[in-house]
Design an enzyme around this catalytic site. Sequence first.
Site, short mmCIF file in Angstrom:
data_model
loop_
_atom_site.label_atom_id
_atom_site.label_comp_id
_atom_site.label_asym_id
_atom_site.label_seq_id
_atom_site.Cartn_x
_atom_site.Cartn_y
_atom_site.Cartn_z
N ALA A 30 8.48 1.98 -6.01
CA ALA A 30 8.02 3.09 -5.18
C ALA A 30 6.54 2.69 -4.37
CB ALA A 30 7.90 4.48 -5.69
N GLU A 31 5.64 2.25 -5.43
CA GLU A 31 4.29 2.01 -4.94
C GLU A 31 3.70 0.94 -5.72
OE1 GLU A 31 4.35 5.43 -2.26
OE2 GLU A 31 4.83 5.51 -4.33
N THR A 32 2.75 0.30 -5.13
CA THR A 32 1.91 -0.88 -5.71
C THR A 32 0.58 -0.37 -5.40
OG1 THR A 32 3.31 -2.59 -5.57
CG2 THR A 32 1.09 -3.30 -5.66
#
Length: 262
Positions: free
Chosen positions: A45-47
């Site tokens: 979903a996020e880095t």
Amino acid sequence: MTQKIYQVDAFTDKVFSGNPAAVCPLDHWLEDELLQKIAKENNLAETAFYVKDQDQYQLRWFTPKVEVDLCGHATLASAFVLFNHEGHKGDIIHFHSPRSGRLTVVKQSQLLTLNFPTDTIEEIALTSEILDGFSLAPISAYKGKTDYLLVYNSESDVVSLKPNLEVIAALPVRGVIVTAMGEHVDFVSRFFAPQSGIDEDPVTGSAHTTLTPYWSNVLDKKDMTAIQLSDRKGYLKCTYLKDRVEISGQCVLYMTGNINLN
């Protein structure tokens, strides 16, 4: 060239639950195109990427498709990495986001607390575009800075509703939060953001900058407990501080490694 990377499950106390985030500590900023490619390759979903800047850390977040304005779980994961694996001294971390300004994380034993700006919301009409996005109709709708907030009658409604991701993806927002009063906590939620490359986010810290002021007003409470009802589930404590909100949770390390950037 190699780049260190951590994968952390946020808003949980055990692996394979909560929301996984990748965290990359950087000595200096890489090209935006490369940051986006790393996030796409990670397919989480996020880095999060951070660079130390005197007594604070510059922080940015990328989904597999876009850079985002604010991400709670990847900020929590970044703080966890700094506190436990990257040698940060003390019990408070000051982050600065080019898009969201000052963000802090405080450590109290295993609990990490985000301090984020409160979202501002206004009630909007239940348009056909909104109603067509879900199998159940909400009782009311609100618009925040980046998301829609849809309110339902019960926790069971939130659990059972089915999203029409194609319709949701066409809405002019980052994503859609659905919520109801909880059966065992103050409130529950889910979050859908196909337009940002995330069909359903496991746990969305930033969505609780919208949820916290809404439910504080409804329940007449400052301190609240919450569960995000994805398959992985996430557990949060939220405090409404008028123009700021505190969002607390735990993190666990899943993986460490190196990215080969040759």
